[in-house]
Design an enzyme around this catalytic site. Structure first.
Site, mmCIF file in Angstrom:
data_model
loop_
_atom_site.group_PDB
_atom_site.id
_atom_site.type_symbol
_atom_site.label_atom_id
_atom_site.label_comp_id
_atom_site.label_asym_id
_atom_site.label_seq_id
_atom_site.Cartn_x
_atom_site.Cartn_y
_atom_site.Cartn_z
ATOM 1 C CG HIS A 1 10.071 -6.810 -0.548
ATOM 2 N ND1 HIS A 1 9.204 -6.511 0.412
ATOM 3 C CD2 HIS A 1 9.856 -5.846 -1.504
ATOM 4 C CE1 HIS A 1 8.633 -5.453 -0.019
ATOM 5 N NE2 HIS A 1 8.926 -5.027 -1.171
ATOM 6 C CB ILE A 2 14.865 -8.522 -4.800
ATOM 7 C CG1 ILE A 2 14.477 -9.985 -5.164
ATOM 8 C CG2 ILE A 2 15.874 -8.538 -3.574
ATOM 9 C CD1 ILE A 2 13.880 -10.117 -6.698
ATOM 10 N N GLY A 3 11.742 -7.141 -5.806
ATOM 11 C CA GLY A 3 10.972 -6.859 -7.074
ATOM 12 C C GLY A 3 11.133 -5.564 -7.956
ATOM 13 N NE ARG B 1 -10.055 1.303 -13.923
ATOM 14 C CZ ARG B 1 -9.659 0.878 -12.559
ATOM 15 N NH1 ARG B 1 -10.484 0.824 -11.551
ATOM 16 N NH2 ARG B 1 -8.538 0.616 -12.395
ATOM 17 C CB ILE C 1 2.888 -2.155 -10.852
ATOM 18 C CG1 ILE C 1 3.831 -1.187 -10.222
ATOM 19 C CG2 ILE C 1 3.926 -3.533 -11.259
ATOM 20 C CD1 ILE C 1 4.400 -1.566 -8.819
HETATM 21 N N1 LIG Z 1 7.577 -6.350 -4.594
HETATM 22 C C1 LIG Z 1 8.074 -5.207 -4.909
HETATM 23 O O1 LIG Z 1 9.215 -4.717 -4.812
HETATM 24 C C2 LIG Z 1 6.900 -4.061 -5.269
HETATM 25 C C3 LIG Z 1 7.415 -2.972 -5.946
HETATM 26 C C4 LIG Z 1 6.565 -1.895 -6.122
HETATM 27 C C5 LIG Z 1 5.243 -1.943 -5.737
HETATM 28 N N2 LIG Z 1 4.821 -3.166 -4.988
HETATM 29 C C6 LIG Z 1 3.684 -3.127 -4.350
HETATM 30 O O2 LIG Z 1 2.588 -2.946 -5.542
HETATM 31 C C7 LIG Z 1 1.288 -2.267 -5.010
HETATM 32 C C8 LIG Z 1 0.792 -1.543 -6.277
HETATM 33 O O3 LIG Z 1 1.674 -0.572 -6.719
HETATM 34 P P1 LIG Z 1 1.015 0.004 -8.013
HETATM 35 O O4 LIG Z 1 2.115 1.122 -8.177
HETATM 36 O O5 LIG Z 1 0.729 -0.587 -9.059
HETATM 37 O O6 LIG Z 1 -0.221 0.852 -7.152
HETATM 38 P P2 LIG Z 1 -1.356 1.920 -7.988
HETATM 39 O O7 LIG Z 1 -1.185 2.417 -9.140
HETATM 40 O O8 LIG Z 1 -1.944 2.629 -6.757
HETATM 41 O O9 LIG Z 1 -2.477 0.665 -8.195
HETATM 42 C C9 LIG Z 1 -3.125 -0.135 -7.187
HETATM 43 C C10 LIG Z 1 -4.313 -0.874 -7.598
HETATM 44 O O10 LIG Z 1 -4.676 -1.685 -6.641
HETATM 45 C C11 LIG Z 1 -6.087 -1.506 -6.762
HETATM 46 N N3 LIG Z 1 -6.583 -2.051 -5.331
HETATM 47 C C12 LIG Z 1 -6.449 -1.022 -4.057
HETATM 48 N N4 LIG Z 1 -7.060 -1.669 -3.083
HETATM 49 C C13 LIG Z 1 -7.685 -2.770 -3.603
HETATM 50 C C14 LIG Z 1 -8.462 -3.851 -2.854
HETATM 51 N N5 LIG Z 1 -8.689 -3.629 -1.592
HETATM 52 N N6 LIG Z 1 -8.868 -5.104 -3.764
HETATM 53 C C15 LIG Z 1 -8.617 -5.026 -4.967
HETATM 54 N N7 LIG Z 1 -7.555 -3.947 -5.768
HETATM 55 C C16 LIG Z 1 -7.488 -2.732 -4.962
HETATM 56 C C17 LIG Z 1 -6.560 -0.366 -7.035
HETATM 57 O O11 LIG Z 1 -7.704 -0.027 -7.386
HETATM 58 P P3 LIG Z 1 -8.616 1.091 -8.132
HETATM 59 O O12 LIG Z 1 -7.716 1.160 -9.667
HETATM 60 O O13 LIG Z 1 -9.859 0.708 -8.344
HETATM 61 O O14 LIG Z 1 -8.082 2.184 -7.220
HETATM 62 C C18 LIG Z 1 -5.358 -0.065 -8.185
HETATM 63 O O15 LIG Z 1 -5.960 -0.636 -9.455
HETATM 64 C C19 LIG Z 1 2.184 -1.186 -4.177
HETATM 65 O O16 LIG Z 1 1.123 -0.786 -3.284
HETATM 66 C C20 LIG Z 1 3.317 -1.945 -3.405
HETATM 67 O O17 LIG Z 1 2.787 -2.559 -2.314
HETATM 68 C C21 LIG Z 1 5.879 -3.936 -4.598
#
Ligand SMILES: NC(=O)c1ccc[n+]([C@@H]2O[C@H](COP(=O)([O-])OP(=O)(O)OC[C@H]3O[C@@H](n4cnc5c(N)ncnc54)[C@H](OP(=O)(O)O)[C@@H]3O)[C@@H](O)[C@H]2O)c1
Length: 323
Positions: free
Chosen positions: A286-288, A185, A162
């Site tokens: 929480h509707i994102g 990186r 995202i």
């Molecule tokens: N508001 C909503 O409705 C909604 C909807 C969808 C998702 N979300 C949230 O968004 C999050 C991210 O989704 P995504 O699909 O983008 O996940 P993703 O593709 O797994 O990417 C997660 C990113 O976060 C980084 N990360 C993990 N732990 C970290 C830490 N402790 N400090 C700094 N960076 C860290 C990872 O680093 P690396 O690249 O180095 O591994 C990666 O770049 C989800 O886990 C979910 O909680 C919210």
């Protein structure tokens, strides 16, 4: 035949994406007897899924319809593989983030208040708001009534699926992007979260889009708020627990920062919680990720993963491999 349990509330037409060779078992909310399944697609609402879990037997693979899966490992245990719907919610969540940034910089919450009061003269409140939040006392004629995103510096914390889409949507605004993730990186440059303290003072807008884990819990607290620029905008599209709520309330009430939150801690936010009354804050409940395409995209992600699982191919979106 592989038995796949899914929330009975889902539109059956959407399940036609599932591979052949599976038995689809609808799981009703309120189920009160044991059901044998191999693969579980939990209800996106964790409270409903948690009610169901004690009745499920034989689950080896969980295919979450969500990107965030923080409640699942502790519930199903280490012997179950868990995959998320990585990618399925990118468009919706990235669009929410852009909308939230623009809404705050264009003072839309204030202008909605003004619209509701039917009092055009209140537009002068925008100029006061600008001075209060930025501490910019220079004389402007005409007075400032909103701000621009173009040219600002945006720190994206979490540069995954995202986070990259948020950057893509921000590109036309010619903002300066700083990226941070777990591991550093190059091409493009992504800073390690350990450099966070030196990155925070450089940002006008800080976007949180990383998973809630033991490491990220409470990542933003009093010290981080103190390091932010006066009037910085914090946008949390990730999970509420990444921000320390008491410190956030203090930072908002003291006029240090402004914020847009799709997620809070606690969640749901109780009716009398002080966060509801904080200034310079936009909250959405929480509707994102919840567009009309949520189900279809999530189930497509689950079906693709299931196809790989049945062929014995490596799974793509594993958040926990069974031990
Ligand atoms: N508001 C909503 O409705 C909604 C909807 C969808 C998702 N979300 C949230 O968004 C999050 C991210 O989704 P995504 O699909 O983008 O996940 P993703 O593709 O797994 O990417 C997660 C990113 O976060 C980084 N990360 C993990 N732990 C970290 C830490 N402790 N400090 C700094 N960076 C860290 C990872 O680093 P690396 O690249 O180095 O591994 C990666 O770049 C989800 O886990 C979910 O909680 C919210």
């Amino acid at each position: 035949m592989l038995r796949v349990g899914f929330p009975a509330i889902l539109d059956r037409n959407l399940l036609t994406v599932m591979p052949e060779g599976v038995e689809l078992i609808p799981l009703e909310d309120g189920l009160d007897h044991p059901v044998e399944i191999d693969v579980w697609i939990p209800d996106p609402y964790s409270t409903r899924a948690l009610r169901l879990w004690p009745h499920l037997r034989g689950v080896r693979l969980v295919l979450s319809m969500m990107a965030g899966t923080e409640w699942i490992p502790g519930t199903v245990g280490r012997h179950v593989t868990i995959c998320n719907a990585r990618g399925a919610h990118n468009i919706c969540t990235a669009e929410w983030t852009l909308t939230a940034i623009l809404a705050l910089l264009k003072y839309l919450p204030l202008y909605l208040d003004i619209q509701r009061s039917g009092d055009w003269r209140r537009r002068s409140e925008a100029s006061r708001l600008y001075q209060q939040i930025t501490h910019d006392e220079r004389p402007y004629h005409p007075p400032v009534k909103l701000e621009e995103l173009t040219g600002k510096t945006v720190l994206i914390v979490g540069y995954g699926s995202i986070g990259k889409d948020i950057e893509r949507l921000l590109e036309p605004f010619r903002v300066h992007i700083i990226r941070a993730a777990r591991s550093p990186r190059t091409e493009p440059v992504v800073h390690a979260v350990s450099e966070f303290d030196s990155l925070l003072p450089r940002a006008d807008v800080i976007v949180l889009i990383l998973p809630l884990t033991a490491e990220s819990k409470g990542l933003i607290g009093p010290r981080q708020f103190a390091l932010m620029r006066q009037g910085a905008l914090l946008v949390n599209a990730a999970r509420g627990g990444i921000v320390q709520t008491d410190a956030l309330v203090e930072a908002l009430n003291s006029g240090r920062i402004r914020a847009a939150l799709d997620v809070t801690d606690p969640e749901p936010l109780p009716i009398d919680h002080p966060l509801w009354r904080c200034p310079n804050l936009l909250i959405t409940p929480h509707i994102g990720g919840s567009s009309p395409l949520f189900d279809a995209r999530s189930l497509k992600a689950a079906a693709d993963e299931l196809r790989r699982y049945m062929k014995g191919e490596p799974l793509q979106n594993v958040v926990q491999a069974a031990t």
